[in-house]
Design a protein around this motif. Structure first.
Motif, short mmCIF file in Angstrom:
data_model
loop_
_atom_site.label_atom_id
_atom_site.label_comp_id
_atom_site.label_asym_id
_atom_site.label_seq_id
_atom_site.Cartn_x
_atom_site.Cartn_y
_atom_site.Cartn_z
N ILE A 79 0.86 -1.19 0.00
CA ILE A 79 0.00 0.00 0.00
C ILE A 79 0.89 1.24 0.00
O ILE A 79 1.83 1.34 0.79
N VAL A 80 0.62 2.16 -0.92
CA VAL A 80 1.40 3.39 -1.02
C VAL A 80 1.34 4.14 0.32
O VAL A 80 0.26 4.37 0.87
N THR A 81 2.51 4.52 0.83
CA THR A 81 2.62 5.13 2.15
C THR A 81 2.51 6.65 2.08
O THR A 81 3.10 7.29 1.21
N LEU A 82 1.74 7.22 3.01
CA LEU A 82 1.73 8.67 3.22
C LEU A 82 2.86 8.97 4.21
O LEU A 82 2.80 8.57 5.36
N GLU A 83 3.91 9.63 3.73
CA GLU A 83 5.11 9.81 4.54
C GLU A 83 5.08 11.08 5.38
O GLU A 83 5.67 11.13 6.46
N ASP A 84 4.43 12.13 4.87
CA ASP A 84 4.44 13.40 5.60
C ASP A 84 3.28 14.26 5.12
O ASP A 84 2.75 14.05 4.01
N ILE A 85 2.88 15.21 5.96
CA ILE A 85 1.81 16.14 5.62
C ILE A 85 2.27 17.55 5.98
O ILE A 85 2.68 17.79 7.12
N PHE A 86 2.26 18.43 5.00
CA PHE A 86 2.60 19.84 5.23
C PHE A 86 1.38 20.70 4.93
O PHE A 86 0.58 20.37 4.05
N GLU A 87 1.29 21.80 5.63
CA GLU A 87 0.19 22.74 5.41
C GLU A 87 0.73 24.16 5.38
O GLU A 87 1.47 24.58 6.27
N SER A 88 0.38 24.88 4.31
CA SER A 88 0.71 26.30 4.22
C SER A 88 -0.59 27.09 4.32
O SER A 88 -1.67 26.50 4.49
N THR A 89 -0.52 28.38 4.21
CA THR A 89 -1.74 29.19 4.28
C THR A 89 -2.66 28.91 3.09
O THR A 89 -3.87 29.06 3.19
N SER A 90 -2.08 28.47 1.98
CA SER A 90 -2.88 28.29 0.76
C SER A 90 -3.07 26.84 0.32
O SER A 90 -4.00 26.53 -0.43
N HIS A 91 -2.18 25.94 0.78
CA HIS A 91 -2.19 24.56 0.27
C HIS A 91 -2.05 23.52 1.38
O HIS A 91 -1.51 23.80 2.44
N LEU A 92 -2.50 22.32 1.03
CA LEU A 92 -2.19 21.12 1.81
C LEU A 92 -1.31 20.26 0.93
O LEU A 92 -1.58 20.10 -0.26
N TYR A 93 -0.24 19.69 1.49
CA TYR A 93 0.71 18.88 0.72
C TYR A 93 0.83 17.50 1.36
O TYR A 93 1.24 17.38 2.51
N LEU A 94 0.46 16.47 0.59
CA LEU A 94 0.60 15.10 1.07
C LEU A 94 1.84 14.50 0.40
O LEU A 94 1.89 14.34 -0.82
N VAL A 95 2.85 14.19 1.21
CA VAL A 95 4.10 13.63 0.69
C VAL A 95 3.96 12.11 0.66
O VAL A 95 3.88 11.46 1.70
N MET A 96 3.90 11.56 -0.55
CA MET A 96 3.64 10.13 -0.73
C MET A 96 4.89 9.39 -1.19
O MET A 96 5.75 9.95 -1.87
N GLN A 97 4.94 8.13 -0.81
CA GLN A 97 5.97 7.23 -1.33
C GLN A 97 5.90 7.23 -2.86
O GLN A 97 4.82 7.15 -3.44
N LEU A 98 7.04 7.33 -3.52
CA LEU A 98 7.05 7.33 -4.98
C LEU A 98 6.98 5.90 -5.50
O LEU A 98 7.78 5.05 -5.13
N VAL A 99 5.99 5.66 -6.33
CA VAL A 99 5.80 4.34 -6.94
C VAL A 99 6.03 4.52 -8.44
O VAL A 99 5.29 5.26 -9.09
N SER A 100 7.06 3.87 -8.97
CA SER A 100 7.52 4.22 -10.32
C SER A 100 7.41 3.09 -11.34
O SER A 100 7.92 3.20 -12.45
N GLY A 101 6.71 2.03 -11.01
CA GLY A 101 6.68 0.87 -11.91
C GLY A 101 5.59 0.87 -12.95
O GLY A 101 5.53 -0.03 -13.79
N GLY A 102 4.70 1.85 -12.91
CA GLY A 102 3.66 1.94 -13.93
C GLY A 102 2.39 1.20 -13.57
O GLY A 102 2.30 0.52 -12.55
N GLU A 103 1.39 1.34 -14.44
CA GLU A 103 0.06 0.77 -14.19
C GLU A 103 0.01 -0.72 -14.54
O GLU A 103 0.75 -1.21 -15.40
N LEU A 104 -0.89 -1.39 -13.85
CA LEU A 104 -1.03 -2.85 -13.96
C LEU A 104 -1.20 -3.31 -15.41
O LEU A 104 -0.48 -4.18 -15.88
N PHE A 105 -2.17 -2.73 -16.13
CA PHE A 105 -2.46 -3.20 -17.49
C PHE A 105 -1.28 -2.96 -18.43
O PHE A 105 -1.01 -3.78 -19.31
N ASP A 106 -0.60 -1.82 -18.26
CA ASP A 106 0.55 -1.54 -19.11
C ASP A 106 1.59 -2.65 -19.00
O ASP A 106 2.16 -3.10 -20.00
N ARG A 107 1.85 -3.08 -17.77
CA ARG A 107 2.88 -4.10 -17.56
C ARG A 107 2.47 -5.45 -18.15
O ARG A 107 3.30 -6.16 -18.72
N ILE A 108 1.20 -5.78 -18.01
CA ILE A 108 0.73 -7.06 -18.56
C ILE A 108 0.86 -7.05 -20.08
O ILE A 108 1.35 -8.01 -20.69
#
Length: 351
Positions: A79-108
């Motif tokens: 499961i992709v991990t939520l590593e950190d959460i930052f908040e500014s006056t204008s934005h919310l930033y969810l820092v996620m684990q980078l998953v770089s292997g592509g989509e399921l159907f593409d690989r098949i």
């Protein structure tokens, strides 16, 4: 409660996210967010950051807070991990684990060799991850191939579940009844506007298993109302010649997950004990040519990215006299398959 006014200690305040991360490129855009590839300055590690402008969240604060609350609790290798959460006056930033292997159907499609055993191993990982969620009282509610990504480009890369925007944490005595998910993968009880539970995820895993073995969806109609009728009746079949070389064990596994009655449907724990998953009944015959051809025909990438007006689904559901949601507006997103042969189908049948 507006974002930034609660006491959640897991949010880090920042005046500028770029003090912590170098933004590289946009990986994708959503209805009210953008996902950016970024490098953490302190470690030079690459991450994916979901950038959500607060203006876009007005009236939707509860949805994103729910996603954060769910993600923040989850730690599982598939499961992709939520590593950190930052908040500014204008934005919310969810820092996620980078998953770089592509989509399921593409690989098949890119593989030269693909078997039932490959599909079984994929489903084993998904079941294990979803069982973990269910044990925590979390229902994903939108399991579908587009939310399944490979961790890396390695040949033996693990599969990862992403996108918890529709997740729901079951509370004591709480009942879920919002119509949500994606039509082709949604369980009959959701469309029937009945209270539902974790069993909706097991249905979706059954649909994904079906597609992994033939390359097309078990339910399809250009007309949403007719599609819903098929799903409500759990009408599907194992069409010849596409299923001729697939084992009876695989078909039996799918029938137990795509069982109309939620109480009779396999749980993740039961599914993990099925011989097609934990035994040696999954065949090693190469089915790549047939499956990849059907995937390319039925799952065009352009279709995956289409925007969708949920009011159309609400209208169809009213025509079907399914009533309206007890929790709020429909959250069903578009089906993502193109025209396949017209087929009235029948109840699950192993020939």
């Amino acid at each position: 409660m507006p974002l930034g006014e609660d006491g959640n200690g897991w949010k880090k305040k920042t005046s500028d996210i770029k003090e912590h991360y170098d933004f590289k490129e946009v990986l994708g855009t959503g209805a009210f967010s953008e996902v950016v590839l970024a490098e953490e300055k302190r470690t030079q590690r690459l991450v994916a950051i979901k950038c959500i402008p607060k203006k876009a969240l007005e009236g939707k604060e509860n949805n994103i807070e729910n996603e954060i609350a769910v993600l923040h609790r989850i730690k599982h290798p598939n499961i992709v991990t939520l590593e950190d959460i930052f908040e500014s006056t204008s934005h919310l930033y969810l820092v996620m684990q980078l998953v770089s292997g592509g989509e399921l159907f593409d690989r098949i499609v890119e593989k030269g060799f693909y078997t039932e055993r490959d599909a079984s191993q994929l489903i084993h990982q998904i079941l294990d991850a979803v069982k973990y969620l269910h044990d925590m009282g979390i229902v994903h509610r939108d399991l579908k191939p587009e939310n399944l990504l490979y961790y890396s480009m390695d040949e033996d890369s693990k599969i990862m579940i992403s996108d918890f925007g529709l997740s729901k944490i079951e509370g004591a005595g709480s009942v879920m009844s919002t119509a949500c998910g994606t039509p082709g993968y949604v369980a009959p009880e959701v469309l029937a506007q009945k209270p539902y539970s974790k069993a909706v995820d097991c249905w979706s895993i059954g649909v994904i298993s079906y597609i992994l073995l033939c390359g097309y969806p078990p339910f399809y109609d250009e007309n949403d109302a007719k599609l819903f009728e098929q799903i409500l009746k759990a009408e599907y079949e194992f069409d010849s010649p596409y299923w001729d070389d697939i084992s009876d064990s695989a078909k039996d596994f799918i029938c137990h997950l795509m069982e109309k009655e939620p109480l009779k449907r396999y749980t993740c724990e039961q599914a993990l004990q099925h011989p097609w998953i934990c035994g040696d009944t999954a065949l090693d015959k190469n089915i790549h040519e047939s499956v990849s051809a059907q995937i390319k025909k039925n799952f065009a990438k352009s279709k995956w990215k289409q925007a969708f007006n949920a009011t159309a689904v609400v209208r169809h559901m009213r025509k079907l006299q399914l009533g309206t949601s007890l929790e709020g507006p429909s959250q069903i997103t578009p089906t993502n398959s193109t025209q396949r042969r017209e087929n009235e189908g029948s109840m699950c049948r192993i020939e």
